[in-house]
Design an enzyme around this catalytic site. Structure first.
Site, short mmCIF file in Angstrom:
data_model
loop_
_atom_site.label_atom_id
_atom_site.label_comp_id
_atom_site.label_asym_id
_atom_site.label_seq_id
_atom_site.Cartn_x
_atom_site.Cartn_y
_atom_site.Cartn_z
N ARG A 140 20.57 -18.57 -40.05
CA ARG A 140 20.80 -19.97 -39.69
C ARG A 140 20.41 -20.96 -40.80
O ARG A 140 19.50 -21.79 -40.64
CB ARG A 140 20.10 -20.30 -38.37
CG ARG A 140 20.58 -19.39 -37.26
CD ARG A 140 19.98 -19.70 -35.95
NE ARG A 140 20.67 -20.78 -35.26
CZ ARG A 140 20.40 -21.12 -33.99
NH1 ARG A 140 19.48 -20.49 -33.33
NH2 ARG A 140 21.07 -22.09 -33.41
N LYS A 173 21.03 -28.59 -22.37
CA LYS A 173 20.02 -28.50 -23.44
C LYS A 173 20.62 -28.92 -24.78
O LYS A 173 20.05 -29.71 -25.52
CB LYS A 173 19.50 -27.06 -23.55
CG LYS A 173 18.69 -26.78 -24.80
CD LYS A 173 18.18 -25.38 -24.87
CE LYS A 173 19.03 -24.42 -25.66
NZ LYS A 173 19.05 -24.64 -27.11
N ASN A 174 21.81 -28.40 -25.07
CA ASN A 174 22.39 -28.66 -26.39
C ASN A 174 22.98 -30.06 -26.54
O ASN A 174 23.44 -30.43 -27.61
CB ASN A 174 23.44 -27.59 -26.73
CG ASN A 174 22.79 -26.26 -27.05
OD1 ASN A 174 21.56 -26.17 -27.12
ND2 ASN A 174 23.60 -25.22 -27.24
N ASP A 225 26.81 -18.36 -26.99
CA ASP A 225 25.63 -18.46 -26.13
C ASP A 225 25.83 -17.77 -24.78
O ASP A 225 24.90 -17.71 -23.98
CB ASP A 225 25.24 -19.94 -25.91
CG ASP A 225 24.56 -20.53 -27.13
OD1 ASP A 225 24.28 -19.78 -28.08
OD2 ASP A 225 24.31 -21.75 -27.14
N CYS A 229 15.99 -16.97 -37.25
CA CYS A 229 15.48 -16.62 -35.93
C CYS A 229 16.11 -15.31 -35.51
O CYS A 229 16.82 -14.68 -36.28
CB CYS A 229 15.77 -17.73 -34.93
SG CYS A 229 17.49 -17.89 -34.55
N ARG A 241 12.96 -21.82 -22.51
CA ARG A 241 13.46 -22.75 -23.54
C ARG A 241 14.76 -23.39 -23.12
O ARG A 241 15.06 -24.52 -23.51
CB ARG A 241 13.70 -21.99 -24.86
CG ARG A 241 12.44 -21.68 -25.64
CD ARG A 241 12.81 -21.11 -26.99
NE ARG A 241 13.84 -21.96 -27.60
CZ ARG A 241 14.72 -21.57 -28.50
NH1 ARG A 241 14.71 -20.33 -28.93
NH2 ARG A 241 15.61 -22.40 -28.98
C1 UD1 Z 1 24.21 -24.74 -31.91
C2 UD1 Z 1 23.54 -24.51 -30.57
C3 UD1 Z 1 23.38 -23.02 -30.30
C4 UD1 Z 1 24.72 -22.31 -30.43
C5 UD1 Z 1 25.40 -22.65 -31.75
C6 UD1 Z 1 26.83 -22.10 -31.85
C7 UD1 Z 1 22.14 -26.48 -30.32
C8 UD1 Z 1 20.76 -27.05 -30.24
N1 UD1 Z 1 22.23 -25.17 -30.58
O1 UD1 Z 1 23.34 -24.18 -32.91
O2 UD1 Z 1 22.86 -22.87 -28.98
O3 UD1 Z 1 24.52 -20.92 -30.37
O4 UD1 Z 1 25.48 -24.08 -31.92
O5 UD1 Z 1 27.59 -22.55 -30.79
O6 UD1 Z 1 23.12 -27.18 -30.11
N2 UD1 Z 1 25.79 -22.23 -40.59
C9 UD1 Z 1 25.67 -22.14 -41.98
N3 UD1 Z 1 25.17 -23.23 -42.65
C10 UD1 Z 1 24.80 -24.38 -42.01
C11 UD1 Z 1 24.95 -24.46 -40.61
C12 UD1 Z 1 25.44 -23.35 -39.93
O7 UD1 Z 1 25.99 -21.12 -42.58
O8 UD1 Z 1 24.37 -25.34 -42.69
C13 UD1 Z 1 26.30 -21.05 -39.84
C14 UD1 Z 1 25.21 -20.45 -38.92
O9 UD1 Z 1 24.37 -19.56 -39.62
C15 UD1 Z 1 26.05 -19.76 -37.87
C16 UD1 Z 1 27.27 -20.68 -37.75
O10 UD1 Z 1 27.29 -21.47 -38.94
O11 UD1 Z 1 26.45 -18.48 -38.30
C17 UD1 Z 1 27.24 -21.58 -36.53
O12 UD1 Z 1 26.04 -22.31 -36.50
P1 UD1 Z 1 25.93 -23.77 -35.87
O13 UD1 Z 1 27.20 -24.12 -35.17
O14 UD1 Z 1 25.45 -24.70 -36.93
O15 UD1 Z 1 24.78 -23.55 -34.80
P2 UD1 Z 1 23.58 -24.53 -34.46
O16 UD1 Z 1 24.01 -25.95 -34.57
O17 UD1 Z 1 22.35 -24.10 -35.17
#
Ligand code: UD1
Length: 419
Positions: free
Chosen positions: A121, A22-23, A304, A116, A396
């Site tokens: 996030r 998925k990711n 995850d 969420c 999902r």
């Molecule tokens: C992706 C995965 C999700 C997984 C996560 C962490 C997909 C579609 N989803 O989510 O399944 O749980 O990686 O492995 O690939 N953060 C900030 N600012 C930002 C971006 C992130 O503060 O601009 C923080 C987030 O709140 C979180 C951490 O960084 O605490 C990690 O988030 P991130 O790695 O960005 O997760 P996703 O890409 O949303």
């Protein structure tokens, strides 16, 4: 509302094929829009998040069709659109469309995906990077507007190795003028898969899988064919299911290397995992021992898998400490787990799990995708009948999970109707 009705206590035996990740498929679908030519994606998992992403892309005039698990994406006729706010919220990965749409349309206005169940996030890393690369960024609260006629390469250092930010920056940099260097980049296998896809399209990306990624911008990208990597979280969830119920299963297409943190923990808890050329065999003939878990960015233990591994600790022998370091609010499943009789104490970002020999069947509700999977595993390990509500959240990220688990001997049926 759909729900799973589970009769617990069945051991799992047999073989199953691991589907596409998925990711990986979500960012790869977004990246396909960077080219005017058709892209063909193989081993696409048929998941709720993928269908929502398809609808979102179709609203921009992108043509998408399926032949089995092969997806054809043609964005030659892309046009501006104003997607619905509620619709964008249904798939957080809609934020991955910022970079591709900006390159193709020069202006993009997308509703903020919002927080969420697992945390706020925010998108600040993504937006700061776009700004540094020359885009005009307007954060209007519920909506974000980006404008740029061409981006320029930049040196970007992330505060945290965010998966989504690393992906968005790689896509923005692929067609930017000059060189981009991403420091403290995420190293997840899905980043490596996206870079491989972009390079097949003609991009020039080196270092994916390491914490420094270099992207030399090119003028255009062409269509290509790509096979999505297997889903390491689906694999890990299934391996944990066998560990909790007992049994002997072979998971075809499973990749041991990208699941090494989970495999190490399962082995530490006494589960036997054999590596064959065709996949991984999991043998569990005794109750697992408790193990401690700390979620971390890759190659650490994946966040995850934290809920599913917590589920396993509820039936393990001993006491386990689970620490969540990636998301600030990823323990909402604890209250539901306690309905099965699980003994869990939550202090800040740590949970103390006192393993019990037996769980009793319960009626529970999924609060998010992985929490839902964890509750399903507990229902399979519990005595008697359980109901896991909100099956759509599990859909999902898992393709018809009840059929897959039933083919291995679980007793699960789907009840209910679409609203
Ligand atoms: C992706 C995965 C999700 C997984 C996560 C962490 C997909 C579609 N989803 O989510 O399944 O749980 O990686 O492995 O690939 N953060 C900030 N600012 C930002 C971006 C992130 O503060 O601009 C923080 C987030 O709140 C979180 C951490 O960084 O605490 C990690 O988030 P991130 O790695 O960005 O997760 P996703 O890409 O949303």
């Amino acid at each position: 509302m759909q729900e799973f009705v589970v009769c617990g206590g069945k051991k799992l035996y047999g073989e199953a094929e691991i589907r596409g990740a998925k990711n990986s498929v979500l960012p790869v679908m977004a990246a396909a829009v960077l080219s005017k030519e058709e892209c063909v994606l193989e081993r696409v998992p048929l998941l709720e998040d993928v269908f929502v992403m398809c609808e979102l892309l179709r609203s921009y005039g992108v043509k998408i069709r399926f032949e089995g698990s092969t997806m054809f994406i043609d964005s030659a006729g892309i046009k501006p659109a104003q997607p619905d706010e509620e619709f964008c919220k249904r798939v957080r990965a809609s934020s991955l469309l910022f970079a591709p749409l900006l390159h193709r349309l020069e202006i993009v206005s997308l509703p903020v995906p919002g927080g969420c169940a697992i945390g706020a996030r925010p998108l600040d890393y993504h937006l700061n990077a776009f700004g540094a690369m020359g885009a005009e960024v307007l954060d209007c609260g519920s909506k974000i507007i980006l404008r740029a006629s061409g981006l320029r390469g930049k040196e970007i250092c992330l505060d945290f190795p965010s998966v989504g930010a690393t992906e968005n920056i790689m896509m923005a940099a692929a067609l930017a003028y000059g060189t981009t260097v991403i420091r403290n980049a995420a190293r997840e296998p899905e980043i490596v898969d996206l870079a491989a896809f972009l390079n097949k399209m003609g991009a020039c990306i080196t270092g994916a899988g390491c914490s420094v990624i270099t992207v030399e911008g090119v003028n255009s990208l062409h269509g290509t064919v790509h096979r999505v990597i297997p889903d390491r979280i689906e694999l890990a969830t299934l391996m944990t299911a066998v560990a909790m119920t007992g049994g002997d299963c072979l998971f075809r297409g499973a990749d041991a290397q990208t699941s090494s943190a989970v495999i190490a923990k399962l082995r530490e808890s006494g589960i036997s995992i054999l590596e064959y050329e065709e996949g991984l065999r999991v043998i569990a003939y005794q109750r697992p021992r408790s193990v401690d878990i700390i979620s971390m960015p890759y190659p650490g233990f994946p966040t995850d898998m934290q809920p599913q591994m917590m589920a396993m600790q509820t039936v393990a022998s001993g006491i386990s400490v689970i620490t969540e370091t990636v998301f600030e609010n990823r323990f909402r499943h604890i209250a539901e787990m306690q309905r099965f009789g699980a003994k869990i104490k939550n202090i800040g970002n740590k949970a103390l799990v006192f393993g019990r020999e037996y769980l009793r069947g319960a009626v529970v509700e999924a609060s998010d995708l992985r929490a839902g999977a964890a509750l399903l595993l507990m229902a399979m390990a519990a005595e008697g009948e359980s109901v896991v509500k909100n099956a759509v959240l599990i859909d999902r990220g898992y393709q018809q999970i009840e059929k897959l688990l039933s083919s291995l001997g679980a007793d699960i049926i789907r009840n209910g109707f679409d609203e």
